[in-house]
Write a protein that holds these residues in place. Structure first.
Motif, PDB file in Angstrom:
ATOM      1  N   ALA A  98      11.894   4.321   5.682  1.00 61.34           N
ATOM      2  CA  ALA A  98      11.562   3.230   6.608  1.00 61.34           C
ATOM      3  C   ALA A  98      10.583   3.654   7.703  1.00 61.34           C
ATOM      4  O   ALA A  98      10.377   2.918   8.672  1.00 61.34           O
ATOM      5  N   GLN A  99       9.958   4.823   7.567  1.00 60.35           N
ATOM      6  CA  GLN A  99       8.938   5.266   8.512  1.00 60.35           C
ATOM      7  C   GLN A  99       7.558   5.032   7.909  1.00 60.35           C
ATOM      8  O   GLN A  99       7.385   5.005   6.694  1.00 60.35           O
ATOM      9  N   PHE A 100       6.557   4.862   8.777  1.00 58.69           N
ATOM     10  CA  PHE A 100       5.210   4.595   8.298  1.00 58.69           C
ATOM     11  C   PHE A 100       4.655   5.802   7.531  1.00 58.69           C
ATOM     12  O   PHE A 100       4.702   6.938   8.017  1.00 58.69           O
ATOM     13  N   ASP A 101       4.107   5.536   6.354  1.00 58.70           N
ATOM     14  CA  ASP A 101       3.556   6.589   5.504  1.00 58.70           C
ATOM     15  C   ASP A 101       2.044   6.522   5.389  1.00 58.70           C
ATOM     16  O   ASP A 101       1.457   7.360   4.689  1.00 58.70           O
ATOM     17  N   SER A 102       1.392   5.558   6.041  1.00 55.44           N
ATOM     18  CA  SER A 102      -0.037   5.332   5.804  1.00 55.44           C
ATOM     19  C   SER A 102      -0.872   6.574   6.024  1.00 55.44           C
ATOM     20  O   SER A 102      -1.711   6.939   5.179  1.00 55.44           O
ATOM     21  N   ALA A 103      -0.706   7.244   7.149  1.00 58.69           N
ATOM     22  CA  ALA A 103      -1.548   8.401   7.474  1.00 58.69           C
ATOM     23  C   ALA A 103      -1.365   9.519   6.453  1.00 58.69           C
ATOM     24  O   ALA A 103      -2.327  10.180   6.046  1.00 58.69           O
ATOM     25  N   LYS A 104      -0.142   9.739   6.004  1.00 64.20           N
ATOM     26  CA  LYS A 104       0.130  10.817   5.047  1.00 64.20           C
ATOM     27  C   LYS A 104      -0.389  10.477   3.659  1.00 64.20           C
ATOM     28  O   LYS A 104      -0.925  11.341   2.948  1.00 64.20           O
ATOM     29  N   LEU A 105      -0.269   9.212   3.266  1.00 62.27           N
ATOM     30  CA  LEU A 105      -0.827   8.791   1.980  1.00 62.27           C
ATOM     31  C   LEU A 105      -2.344   8.901   2.003  1.00 62.27           C
ATOM     32  O   LEU A 105      -2.963   9.349   1.021  1.00 62.27           O
ATOM     33  N   CYS A 126       6.137   2.702   3.329  1.00 64.54           N
ATOM     34  CA  CYS A 126       5.893   1.693   4.357  1.00 64.54           C
ATOM     35  C   CYS A 126       4.501   1.893   4.960  1.00 64.54           C
ATOM     36  O   CYS A 126       4.164   2.998   5.396  1.00 64.54           O
ATOM     37  N   LEU A 127       3.726   0.821   4.981  1.00 62.38           N
ATOM     38  CA  LEU A 127       2.345   0.908   5.449  1.00 62.38           C
ATOM     39  C   LEU A 127       2.165   0.156   6.763  1.00 62.38           C
ATOM     40  O   LEU A 127       2.649  -0.960   6.928  1.00 62.38           O
ATOM     41  N   VAL A 146       6.373   1.778  -4.618  1.00 56.97           N
ATOM     42  CA  VAL A 146       6.022   0.508  -3.972  1.00 56.97           C
ATOM     43  C   VAL A 146       5.229   0.776  -2.697  1.00 56.97           C
ATOM     44  O   VAL A 146       5.624   1.613  -1.872  1.00 56.97           O
ATOM     45  N   LEU A 147       4.109   0.077  -2.531  1.00 51.76           N
ATOM     46  CA  LEU A 147       3.394   0.033  -1.259  1.00 51.76           C
ATOM     47  C   LEU A 147       3.810  -1.242  -0.547  1.00 51.76           C
ATOM     48  O   LEU A 147       3.553  -2.345  -1.030  1.00 51.76           O
ATOM     49  N   LYS A 148       4.453  -1.113   0.616  1.00 52.56           N
ATOM     50  CA  LYS A 148       5.022  -2.278   1.294  1.00 52.56           C
ATOM     51  C   LYS A 148       4.450  -2.423   2.707  1.00 52.56           C
ATOM     52  O   LYS A 148       4.471  -1.471   3.503  1.00 52.56           O
ATOM     53  N   ARG A 149       3.937  -3.600   2.994  1.00 56.22           N
ATOM     54  CA  ARG A 149       3.466  -3.893   4.353  1.00 56.22           C
ATOM     55  C   ARG A 149       4.675  -3.918   5.279  1.00 56.22           C
ATOM     56  O   ARG A 149       5.638  -4.655   5.049  1.00 56.22           O
ATOM     57  N   PHE A 183       2.731  -3.771  -5.280  1.00 49.91           N
ATOM     58  CA  PHE A 183       2.238  -4.145  -3.964  1.00 49.91           C
ATOM     59  C   PHE A 183       3.162  -5.214  -3.392  1.00 49.91           C
ATOM     60  O   PHE A 183       3.355  -6.265  -4.004  1.00 49.91           O
ATOM     61  N   ASP A 184       3.716  -4.966  -2.217  1.00 47.01           N
ATOM     62  CA  ASP A 184       4.653  -5.901  -1.594  1.00 47.01           C
ATOM     63  C   ASP A 184       4.169  -6.233  -0.190  1.00 47.01           C
ATOM     64  O   ASP A 184       4.161  -5.384   0.700  1.00 47.01           O
ATOM     65  N   GLY A 185       3.762  -7.499   0.003  1.00 48.07           N
ATOM     66  CA  GLY A 185       3.281  -7.940   1.304  1.00 48.07           C
ATOM     67  C   GLY A 185       4.366  -8.212   2.313  1.00 48.07           C
ATOM     68  O   GLY A 185       4.069  -8.503   3.468  1.00 48.07           O
ATOM     69  N   ASN A 186       5.636  -8.140   1.909  1.00 42.02           N
ATOM     70  CA  ASN A 186       6.798  -8.286   2.789  1.00 42.02           C
ATOM     71  C   ASN A 186       6.973  -9.738   3.255  1.00 42.02           C
ATOM     72  O   ASN A 186       6.267 -10.199   4.164  1.00 42.02           O
TER      73      ASN A 186
END
Length: 288
Positions: A98-105, A126-127, A146-149, A183-186
């Motif tokens: 549940a933590q943001f992963d954008s920077a690491k991805l 989580c993005l 899953v990539l989730k907004r 892809f999950d836009g939430n």
């Protein structure tokens, strides 16, 4: 299960001949299928040449009532993406936390900016911002990845090719495989969202992906792009069944009113480049 509805798909980095890893462009298969095989089917593999792998299933299999598939070939399903293979977990990404992963991805994708394969193991990533991919890359998502907004940031786009201020036509990015992503836009974020964007791009394969919860905008914004293949995908979204406010697959041109600037560039090239040579095959559009 070698039924007609399935296929054997060899991915870059998943097979090798000696010390060389490459993408298969042709697979020659001799296969036998029994609806209820008495035991696990054993098979042998032998390289016929540098791009053809022959699979031969064991003779001990009970072939009564079986179907036979021979010389099944699929040519050019993937673009070759020479370069290293990296795993997003090695760059600190932690799915399901549940933590943001954008920077690491993004760090993992940037590590093969000049070409290569990025592996996303199973789990929800989580993005909080859009991810950018580059030319000659394969983004390979394992089943359940899953990539989730996870917050609202502008248009909320999850994945888009990188571009610079000086690109036009189809010159931004080329030769990319996006395989197996969900892809999950939430649905809890009631704001506009695109799940996947291509812009001034060419030669893009989108294979075996699932799109859901894009909300208001487009599951796939295919903008000013050429030679796009969307194969074996599923588009599912409750919003489409409720009202006319979104599109599953938007085929658009590079116009000032058609796409938003997502990256730190001075401006975007709005040259009205249209899309060309778009293939959608074996794909489900389901709003029910």
């Amino acid at each position: 299960d070698l039924g007609a509805q399935n296929r054997l798909l060899f991915l870059p980095g998943s097979v090798s001949a000696g010390d060389t890893v490459f993408a298969c462009t042709e697979i020659s298969v001799e296969a036998y299928r029994d609806p209820q095989p008495p035991q696990s089917i054993q098979w042998e593999a032998a390289w016929l040449n540098e791009s053809t792998l022959q699979l031969t299933f064991g003779e001990s299999v009970d072939l009564s009532g079986a179907s036979v598939f021979s010389s099944a070939q699929q040519t050019g399903i993937l673009y070759e993406t020479p370069g290293p293979v990296v795993n997003v977990l090695d760059y600190g990404a932690e799915p399901d936390d549940a933590q943001f992963d954008s920077a690491k991805l993004q760090a993992a994708i940037d590590a093969v900016k000049d070409g290569g394969t990025v592996i996303f193991p199973a789990g929800v990533y989580c993005l909080d911002r859009c991810l950018a991919f580059y030319s000659n890359q394969t983004l390979l998502f394992m089943p359940g990845a899953v990539l989730k907004r996870s917050t609202y940031t502008g248009a909320g786009t999850l994945l888009m090719n990188y571009y610079t201020s000086d690109v036009g036509g189809y010159s931004a990015v080329e030769n990319v495989n996006i395989i197996g992503a969900t892809f999950d836009g939430n649905p809890e974020i009631d704001k506009s969202c695109n799940l996947l964007n291509t812009f001034h791009a060419k030669n893009i394969n989108v294979i075996g992906c699932v799109f859901r919860n894009c909300n208001y905008w487009h599951c796939y914004e295919c903008n000013s792009s050429a030679n796009i293949r969307v194969v074996d995908c599923v588009f599912e979204d409750k919003y489409f069944a409720l009202q006319n406010r979104s599109e599953y697959f938007q085929i658009d041109r590079a116009g000032i009113d058609s796409i938003s600037n997502l990256f730190d560039t001075e401006y975007m090239t709005f040259d009205n480049t249209s899309c060309t040579n778009i293939l959608v095959a074996n794909t489900i559009f389901d709003s029910t």
